[in-house]
Design an enzyme around this catalytic site. Structure first.
Site, PDB file in Angstrom:
ATOM      1  N   HIS A 397       0.819  -1.197   0.000  1.00 24.13           N
ATOM      2  CA  HIS A 397       0.000   0.000   0.000  1.00 24.13           C
ATOM      3  C   HIS A 397       0.862   1.260   0.000  1.00 24.13           C
ATOM      4  O   HIS A 397       0.683   2.162  -0.820  1.00 24.13           O
ATOM      5  CB  HIS A 397      -0.936  -0.014   1.213  1.00 24.13           C
ATOM      6  N   ARG A 488      -6.154  -0.088 -10.502  1.00 20.03           N
ATOM      7  CA  ARG A 488      -6.342  -1.047  -9.403  1.00 20.03           C
ATOM      8  C   ARG A 488      -7.380  -0.453  -8.468  1.00 20.03           C
ATOM      9  O   ARG A 488      -7.096   0.541  -7.817  1.00 20.03           O
ATOM     10  CB  ARG A 488      -5.069  -1.112  -8.573  1.00 20.03           C
ATOM     11  N   ARG A 535      -9.540  -2.716 -13.562  1.00 18.61           N
ATOM     12  CA  ARG A 535      -9.448  -4.122 -13.178  1.00 18.61           C
ATOM     13  C   ARG A 535     -10.474  -4.420 -12.100  1.00 18.61           C
ATOM     14  O   ARG A 535     -10.611  -3.664 -11.141  1.00 18.61           O
ATOM     15  CB  ARG A 535      -8.043  -4.429 -12.658  1.00 18.61           C
ATOM     16  N   GLU A 631      -1.332 -13.532 -15.313  1.00 12.01           N
ATOM     17  CA  GLU A 631      -0.474 -13.445 -14.131  1.00 12.01           C
ATOM     18  C   GLU A 631      -0.396 -14.771 -13.387  1.00 12.01           C
ATOM     19  O   GLU A 631       0.100 -14.826 -12.272  1.00 12.01           O
ATOM     20  CB  GLU A 631      -0.900 -12.299 -13.208  1.00 12.01           C
ATOM     21  N   GLY A 653       0.629  -9.392 -15.580  1.00 12.10           N
ATOM     22  CA  GLY A 653       0.807  -8.983 -14.188  1.00 12.10           C
ATOM     23  C   GLY A 653       2.058  -9.706 -13.718  1.00 12.10           C
ATOM     24  O   GLY A 653       2.000 -10.807 -13.181  1.00 12.10           O
ATOM     25  N   THR A 654       3.188  -9.076 -13.959  1.00 18.24           N
ATOM     26  CA  THR A 654       4.447  -9.790 -13.697  1.00 18.24           C
ATOM     27  C   THR A 654       4.755  -9.965 -12.216  1.00 18.24           C
ATOM     28  O   THR A 654       5.580 -10.792 -11.857  1.00 18.24           O
ATOM     29  CB  THR A 654       5.622  -9.049 -14.368  1.00 18.24           C
ATOM     30  N   ASN A 655       4.078  -9.189 -11.370  1.00 21.43           N
ATOM     31  CA  ASN A 655       4.318  -9.395  -9.932  1.00 21.43           C
ATOM     32  C   ASN A 655       3.841 -10.790  -9.557  1.00 21.43           C
ATOM     33  O   ASN A 655       4.543 -11.562  -8.914  1.00 21.43           O
ATOM     34  CB  ASN A 655       3.556  -8.366  -9.093  1.00 21.43           C
ATOM     35  N   CYS A 703       1.363  -4.545 -16.927  1.00 25.20           N
ATOM     36  CA  CYS A 703       1.060  -3.548 -15.902  1.00 25.20           C
ATOM     37  C   CYS A 703       1.715  -3.893 -14.570  1.00 25.20           C
ATOM     38  O   CYS A 703       1.542  -3.213 -13.584  1.00 25.20           O
ATOM     39  CB  CYS A 703      -0.439  -3.366 -15.735  1.00 25.20           C
TER      40      CYS A 703
END
Ligand code: PEP
Ligand code: MG
Length: 753
Positions: A397, A488, A535, A631, A653-655, A703
């Site tokens: 956050h 997001r 999203r 992702e 979403g590569t995270n 993203c």
């Protein structure tokens, strides 16, 4: 069999008593003073359903059940749960449970309130926690015990538990449930203890203590006493007495708060003897498990109880030679280090805040220091010259919001709230991830070469921006980005007054839809007519639990692998409908620059069902774009099938894709060094997906955080990605990288002609 006392249970008994029961037994056997209790084993549950004849009824209900049909699933679940909860327990089973409870009362010598917890078991699964809901009922009066035992049994049939078993291919009849019944401790003192130093791992035991129940510490509303015991020197080396303005306690089974007078609030909670006794117990637990433990303890009538113990994720010193050498450039003393999460330099006065209630402490230009920011803290974050947190990674956050607000931030320092003190002047370097003592003017300014503002770079690959908080939309749009590649909405939703499902359950769907609509509108208007991909909610249970109405969020061992993303929205379909209704309102008003993107897709059915609901809600697919995030490795591997469902775009979403491909928890500092978005396995998946999408006319984008890293962007452009969505602070650098790479590709082609 039937009832097993804690001292009769060991870790080999998991099939009979479940993981929770076995763990308590282990501690008890090793003479750790856990509050006494017993487990009603999994055979008892089977006995119950067989003897009463409800087994067949349950099986019949579950036969041929289509778990994707949410409405029927919920009805079947309700019917089975009602059946289990209303069927009288056969007399012999009832007697055995009652006898055990009476024995507990005799052993304790007084009236006993108990905690009743379900502990799911499965024949050959070491951890079956997913197979049944992990319900816990606190402060149960013995007279109601049977009722709560049945409630635990019935939790084997929540819609989620049924759904999971079907999804995982487990047969319902292979799963059973044990029930833990444990004496509740009404403590006069309680707290937590790290058996070794949680940051350095040194043999120092740290004990925090308050009067009454431990909830007071967790709530952050009182400052506990801190005692430090040096295990080498065998003595207490530091005592800090905190101000404990209130205590939480139980009266007749109810939790109440009691204000403490001035004298009591400044009184020391633990005597030296109590500290030493706690340390000794901590040492036994640590040596039993073989690693430092984070222990919750309580004292009732002078007796110490251990309520919970789990391993501390010890932080190892990371400073390598290279890093140290670089630091020499700055002469200032480095107080703490963390991750540079939002670039920029901020100097100001430290204000350590414990929670939302203290945000007024932070004045314009102060340095906000806290464990982890929450949506309630956003007003203070806006005023701060910089933000420093103990916890978090690049997508926490604090990191996301400070980037959007343009406030420098360092996250994941582990110890900023301990080391930085109110009133200190510090300088925060949000790029390097360092906090210096004092006002350090010589800290290097950003060295990026400015490109003349009058010559905007035109690139074929679109450069978009990520947005999380609607108030930051104007600022994001001012970067000149070609649209929003990821809006997001979690942060906006977390900032609402209560949990989304609470609005819906209380018949306030309209209020919730309107809140979504207002936030989304700000972003769509700021960018109009450029596209904004919204999203749908990706809400992990652990983050939503803190909201009002979030108490029902299930406790999950691995929230990252749990009830989140589109799977959750399809389960709580009304929620998905609320999101679509808000978007429909915007489209009807002419804001057609909207796209819808589904998070965490891993099945074709998810896309199909979401699309069906979207159509039912009247959203015009010919006017707006519809796409998915790639992702999970699953979505990459079945991309051809997903494309066939009819999608306009995908976004990496590569995270998450990196986390799931490499089995590296993105939030776990201990394995952060293995988190690599350019790992060949991740790049292979990306390359494969881009190829299939290109062949099928589906747009590709990224993203995840990696879209803000020039070295990754370079590769993606070479692979032919259509757009890159970066964090606000990285838009410019990403645009420059893309410009350079595209020119190089063109030049290479020309040279070959
Ligand atoms: C991602 O996983 O890369 C992503 C952009 O989604 P989030 O970080 O919100 O999970
Ligand atoms: Mg994600």
């Amino acid at each position: 069999m039937g009832v097993l006392w804690f001292n009769e249970i060991g870790k080999q008994d998991i099939p009979l008593v479940g993981g929770k029961g076995a763990n308590l037994g282990e501690l008890f056997r090793n003479e750790i003073p856990v509050p006494n209790g017993f487990v009603i084993d999994s055979k008892t549950y089977r006995d119950f359903i067989e003897k009463t004849g409800i087994k067949e009824k349950i099986e019949k209900e579950l036969e041929n059940l289509d778990v994707e049909d949410t409405e029927t699933l919920s009805k079947v679940s309700q019917r089975i749960r009602k059946l289990v909860e209303s069927t009288p327990v056969p007399e012999d089973i009832k007697m055995e449970i009652k006898k055990a409870y009476e024995q507990l009362v005799r052993m304790e010598g007084s009236k006993v309130y108990v905690a009743v917890r379900s502990s799911a078991t499965a024949e050959d699964l070491p951890d079956a926690s997913f197979a049944g809901q992990q319900d816990t009922f606190l402060n149960v009066d013995g007279r109601n015990l049977i009722r709560y035992v049945r409630k635990c049994w019935s939790s084997l049939y929540t819609p989620r538990a049924i759904y999971y078993r079907v999804q995982k291919g487990f047969r319902h009849e292979d799963v059973s449930i044990a029930v833990v019944v444990q004496k509740m401790v009404n403590s006069e003192k309680s707290g937590v203890m790290f058996t070794s130093h949680p940051v350095t791992g040194e043999p120092l035991t740290i004990v925090e203590a308050v009067f009454g129940l431990g909830e007071a510490i967790v709530s952050g509303r009182v400052t506990p006493d801190t005692y430090i015991f040096d295990r080498k020197k065998r003595k207490i080396v530091d005592v800090k007495v905190g101000e404990k303005s209130m205590m939480i306690t139980k009266k007749n089974g109810k939790t109440v708060e009691i204000e403490l007078d001035e004298k009591k609030s400044k009184e020391r909670v633990l005597s030296d003897e109590e500290v030493i006794r706690l340390v000794e117990i901590g040492e036994i637990i640590e040596s039993h498990y073989g690693n430092p433990q984070d222990v919750e303890w309580a004292i009732e009538n002078g007796k110490i109880y251990i309520v919970q113990s789990r391993p501390v994720t010890t932080i190892k010193k990371k400073e390598g030679g290279v890093e140290v050498a670089e630091e020499e450039a700055a002469e200032a003393e480095i107080l703490v280090r963390g991750l540079g999460a939002s670039p920029g330099i901020g100097t100001g006065e430290v204000k350590v805040i414990k929670g939302e209630k203290e945000i007024s402490k932070v004045k314009e230009g102060d340095i906000l220091v806290t464990t982890m920011t929450t949506p309630d803290m956003v007003p203070a974050m806006r005023r701060a010259a910089a933000i420093v947190t103990d916890e978090g990674g690049m997508t926490c956050h604090a990191a996301i919001v400070s980037r959007e607000l343009g406030v420098p931030a360092v996250v994941g320092t582990k110890k900023a709230t301990q080391i930085l003190k109110d009133g200190m002047t510090v300088t925060v370097d949000g790029e390097k991830g360092v906090v210096y003592a004092g006002a350090v003017k010589e800290v290097k300014k950003e060295e990026r070469i400015e490109v003349a503002a009058s010559a905007p770079l035109i690139t074929a690959t679109e450069v978009k921006v990520n947005v999380s908080i609607p108030e930051a939309a104007e600022r994001a749009a001012a970067t000149g980005a070609d649209g929003v590649g990821l809006f997001r909405i979690e942060h906006m939703v977390l900032g609402l007054e209560k949990h989304p499902m609470k609005y819906i359950r209380e018949g306030q769907m309209d209020v919730y839809v309107d809140a979504l609509y207002q936030g989304m509108k700000k972003v769509l208007e700021a960018f109009y007519p450029k596209p904004v991909w919204i999203r749908t909610l990706d809400a992990p249970t652990d983050e939503f639990r803190a909201m009002e109405g979030g108490e029902d969020e299930p406790i999950e061992a691995n929230p990252m692998l749990g009830f989140r993303g589109i799977r959750r929205d399809l389960f709580e379909e009304e929620h998905l409908r609320a999101e679509f209704r808000a978007i429909k309102k915007l489209v009807d008003e002419g804001l057609t620059n909207v796209g819808i993107m589904l998070p965490l897709v891993s099945n074709v059915e998810e896309v199909r069902r979401a699309k069906r609901i979207l159509i039912e809600e009247g959203l015009p697919l010919n006017k707006i774009e519809f796409g998915i995030m790639v992702e999970t490795p699953a979505s990459a591997l079945i991309i051809e099938d997903l494309v066939k469902e009819g999608i306009d775009f995908i976004s990496f979403g590569t995270n998450d894709l990196t986390q799931y491909t490499l089995a590296v928890d993105r939030n776990n500092e201990n394995v952060a060094y293995l988190f690599d978005e350019t790992h060949p396995a991740v790049l292979k998946l990306i390359e494969m997906v881009i190829k299939v999408c290109k062949e099928n006319g589906v747009k590709t984008s990224i993203c995840g955080q990696a879209g803000s890293y020039p070295h990754v962007v370079e590769k993606l452009v070479e692979l032919g990605i259509d757009s890159v969505s970066a964090n606000q602070d990285a838009v410019k650098a990403v645009r420059e990288t893309i410009y350079r790479v595209e020119r190089k590709i063109m030049l290479d082609k020309l040279r070959k002609l």
